[in-house]
Structures are given as structure tokens and as C-alpha cells.
Design a protein around this motif. Sequence first.
Motif, mmCIF file in Angstrom:
data_model
loop_
_atom_site.group_PDB
_atom_site.id
_atom_site.type_symbol
_atom_site.label_atom_id
_atom_site.label_comp_id
_atom_site.label_asym_id
_atom_site.label_seq_id
_atom_site.Cartn_x
_atom_site.Cartn_y
_atom_site.Cartn_z
ATOM 1 N N TYR A 253 0.824 -1.211 0.000
ATOM 2 C CA TYR A 253 0.000 0.000 0.000
ATOM 3 C C TYR A 253 0.860 1.263 0.000
ATOM 4 O O TYR A 253 0.381 2.347 -0.349
ATOM 5 C CB TYR A 253 -0.927 0.007 1.218
ATOM 6 N N GLU A 254 2.139 1.149 0.384
ATOM 7 C CA GLU A 254 2.999 2.320 0.482
ATOM 8 C C GLU A 254 3.256 2.974 -0.880
ATOM 9 O O GLU A 254 3.649 4.136 -0.944
ATOM 10 C CB GLU A 254 4.325 1.957 1.137
ATOM 11 N N TYR A 255 3.048 2.244 -1.967
ATOM 12 C CA TYR A 255 3.249 2.809 -3.301
ATOM 13 C C TYR A 255 2.255 3.925 -3.608
ATOM 14 O O TYR A 255 2.507 4.746 -4.484
ATOM 15 C CB TYR A 255 3.124 1.721 -4.364
ATOM 16 N N ASN A 256 1.107 3.936 -2.926
ATOM 17 C CA ASN A 256 0.049 4.867 -3.320
ATOM 18 C C ASN A 256 -0.748 5.346 -2.107
ATOM 19 O O ASN A 256 -1.969 5.446 -2.163
ATOM 20 C CB ASN A 256 -0.895 4.182 -4.323
ATOM 21 N N MET A 257 -0.071 5.670 -1.022
ATOM 22 C CA MET A 257 -0.786 6.037 0.197
ATOM 23 C C MET A 257 -0.794 7.533 0.484
ATOM 24 O O MET A 257 -1.619 8.015 1.262
ATOM 25 C CB MET A 257 -0.189 5.307 1.405
ATOM 26 N N ASP A 258 0.094 8.305 -0.133
ATOM 27 C CA ASP A 258 0.220 9.724 0.198
ATOM 28 C C ASP A 258 -0.777 10.573 -0.589
ATOM 29 O O ASP A 258 -1.042 10.313 -1.762
ATOM 30 C CB ASP A 258 1.643 10.213 -0.074
ATOM 31 N N ARG A 259 -1.281 11.598 0.065
ATOM 32 C CA ARG A 259 -2.256 12.495 -0.551
ATOM 33 C C ARG A 259 -1.962 13.943 -0.156
ATOM 34 O O ARG A 259 -1.366 14.218 0.887
ATOM 35 C CB ARG A 259 -3.689 12.150 -0.113
ATOM 36 N N ILE A 260 -2.434 14.853 -1.006
ATOM 37 C CA ILE A 260 -2.432 16.279 -0.694
ATOM 38 C C ILE A 260 -3.852 16.789 -0.932
ATOM 39 O O ILE A 260 -4.488 16.434 -1.924
ATOM 40 C CB ILE A 260 -1.433 17.063 -1.557
ATOM 41 N N VAL A 261 -4.336 17.604 -0.013
ATOM 42 C CA VAL A 261 -5.661 18.212 -0.146
ATOM 43 C C VAL A 261 -5.482 19.721 -0.162
ATOM 44 O O VAL A 261 -4.810 20.289 0.703
ATOM 45 C CB VAL A 261 -6.584 17.804 1.015
ATOM 46 N N VAL A 262 -6.062 20.373 -1.151
ATOM 47 C CA VAL A 262 -6.001 21.834 -1.232
ATOM 48 C C VAL A 262 -7.401 22.402 -1.074
ATOM 49 O O VAL A 262 -8.386 21.813 -1.527
ATOM 50 C CB VAL A 262 -5.369 22.304 -2.561
ATOM 51 N N GLN A 263 -7.469 23.537 -0.445
ATOM 52 C CA GLN A 263 -8.730 24.264 -0.278
ATOM 53 C C GLN A 263 -8.780 25.369 -1.328
ATOM 54 O O GLN A 263 -7.914 26.240 -1.348
ATOM 55 C CB GLN A 263 -8.800 24.853 1.127
ATOM 56 N N ARG A 264 -9.777 25.313 -2.204
ATOM 57 C CA ARG A 264 -9.853 26.278 -3.303
ATOM 58 C C ARG A 264 -11.208 26.978 -3.293
ATOM 59 O O ARG A 264 -12.239 26.355 -3.033
ATOM 60 C CB ARG A 264 -9.644 25.576 -4.651
ATOM 61 N N ARG A 265 -11.175 28.261 -3.594
ATOM 62 C CA ARG A 265 -12.416 29.022 -3.675
ATOM 63 C C ARG A 265 -13.187 28.631 -4.938
ATOM 64 O O ARG A 265 -12.571 28.419 -6.000
ATOM 65 C CB ARG A 265 -12.116 30.530 -3.690
ATOM 66 N N ARG A 266 -14.497 28.516 -4.817
ATOM 67 C CA ARG A 266 -15.329 28.161 -5.969
ATOM 68 C C ARG A 266 -15.193 29.212 -7.076
ATOM 69 O O ARG A 266 -15.118 30.418 -6.801
ATOM 70 C CB ARG A 266 -16.805 28.061 -5.565
ATOM 71 N N ASN A 267 -15.168 28.720 -8.298
ATOM 72 C CA ASN A 267 -15.088 29.596 -9.480
ATOM 73 C C ASN A 267 -13.877 30.526 -9.414
ATOM 74 O O ASN A 267 -13.922 31.665 -9.873
ATOM 75 C CB ASN A 267 -16.372 30.420 -9.629
ATOM 76 N N SER A 268 -12.806 30.041 -8.832
ATOM 77 C CA SER A 268 -11.588 30.831 -8.702
ATOM 78 C C SER A 268 -10.410 29.880 -8.599
ATOM 79 O O SER A 268 -10.578 28.668 -8.404
ATOM 80 C CB SER A 268 -11.663 31.724 -7.454
ATOM 81 N N ASN A 269 -9.207 30.418 -8.735
ATOM 82 C CA ASN A 269 -8.015 29.597 -8.546
ATOM 83 C C ASN A 269 -7.285 29.956 -7.256
ATOM 84 O O ASN A 269 -6.131 29.577 -7.060
ATOM 85 C CB ASN A 269 -7.068 29.714 -9.745
ATOM 86 N N GLU A 270 -7.974 30.680 -6.386
ATOM 87 C CA GLU A 270 -7.375 31.069 -5.109
ATOM 88 C C GLU A 270 -7.328 29.877 -4.156
ATOM 89 O O GLU A 270 -8.323 29.186 -3.949
ATOM 90 C CB GLU A 270 -8.174 32.200 -4.470
ATOM 91 N N ILE A 271 -6.151 29.659 -3.577
ATOM 92 C CA ILE A 271 -5.945 28.553 -2.656
ATOM 93 C C ILE A 271 -5.906 29.092 -1.236
ATOM 94 O O ILE A 271 -5.089 29.957 -0.909
ATOM 95 C CB ILE A 271 -4.634 27.802 -2.970
ATOM 96 N N GLY A 272 -6.765 28.541 -0.389
ATOM 97 C CA GLY A 272 -6.826 28.993 0.996
ATOM 98 C C GLY A 272 -5.955 28.196 1.940
ATOM 99 O O GLY A 272 -5.506 28.719 2.972
#
Length: 242
Positions: free
Chosen positions: A124-143
Motif C-alpha cells: 500500500y505504500e506505493y500509493n498512500m500519500d495524498r495532498i488536499v487543497v482548499q480552493r475558492r469556488r469559481n476561482s483559482n485562489e488557494i486557501g
Amino acid sequence: MGGDVAMTCLLLAPLLLPTSAIRMLHTMKDLSTTGYGCPNPRHGLQLLRWLAQSVIYFDNNGIMRARFLDNQYGFHYYGNYENILPTLHWDQQYFEVGNLNYNGADALPYSVRAAYDQRQGTSYEYNMDRIVVQRRRNSNEIGAVYITEHQPWSGTLNSQNTFRISPDLIRSLQSPSRATSFQHQYHGNLQFNNQAIHTSRFQVSPSQDQTFCVGLCWCLCLLIIFIFAMIFLGASSGGKKW
């Protein structure tokens, strides 16, 4: 009456608090303490470096923005069903990336996919890491940007290994030279520590071996003294006349 009100407040207090207290990582040193993306064949550190250098940028006002479309690079909506991340305002959304099996993830760079594409076995270690980004709707702004990982053989994220990446750390990772130097040192230290941890479960180090032998000798000496003492006491008791 007052007691009932106090009890009600105590019961409701957990519901009024944030869903989680997520640690913020401000420096590369902070990041190195998490163990995120290590040891090989995990891909999280390469994924984070790619995100910082190729996806996220800062506008003239210092606001984080991102270059990705829905389903591009495997980015997809994340519903926060585990309630690990803070509840969002209506105009914000979470997007997850890092699942190398997801549609569009084949567009991720070789540095991120290398271990997975050349994998042997089903760890499972081959595919266990994730990143989550918070983005404003209808925008490319990352919170906000979060690093996390899946529970082994599970579809849920690990709340204990979820951290928020500060804008300052994103800026540091955007420097290719600093990121490369850090990555080599980070992997080396974590691989050494991980190997030491796993080895210690099955083997004894030389210093531990010496300590064990000394302790065993003392135990044997005490056992021999105890046996002779019991023999002596037995003999003494047998010689007495009552």
C-alpha cells in the motif's frame, strides 16, 4: 437549573470546537519531523515538491493560486467525510490529489510516479500519500494546503498524520536548490531512522547485545547465590532438633 445548564454546555462544548487541531508546518525542519512521504517507495514528498513548483504560485498580493483544472493530474473533489479537516464556508471546496490510480494521474511527472510505475508487489505504500487543497469556488485562489495519507488498506485518511503546509513552506519548496538539498537529507535521515526502528524489532544492536549479556551474567550469578543460600538454609534447618 444552573447545574442542568452547566451540564448541557459541557455536553455541547465538543460540538462547538473545531473538528480537529491540525499542526501547521512552517519550515522544512517542521516537515522533516512528520515522516511524510518516507521511506521509499512512498511518493508524498515528490508530490508536494511538484505541487509547490508547478501548480501553486503567488500573485502580487501574496495570495496562493493554483494552475489546475478539475480532474487534471488526478485532482478531484474531496468531501471531508472523515471530518478531519475544518468545515468550509459555502464558497470553498476541497480537492484531493495523489491517488496514482485516479483518472488523469498519469499526467503527473515521472518523479512522482516512478516508484509506483516500477512497483513489484502490492504494498500500500506505493500509493498512500495524498495532498488536499482548499480552493475558492469559481476561482483559482488557494486557501490552505494539507498533506496526509491513507490508512493502510483503507479508503480513509489518517487524522494523526495530517498537517497543514504554510505559505512560507510552500515558498521554500519552490526553490529548486533548497528543495533538492532538503529532499536528499530528508530521505536519508528518515530511511536511516526507519531502518533502525524496523531492525530493532528483530535484531539487537551491539551495545544492546553487550548490555543484555552483562545483565544475563548478573542474573545467573544471583540465581547461583540464591540456590547455595537455599541449600545452606535447608542444611541448617535439617540439623536442628526440635
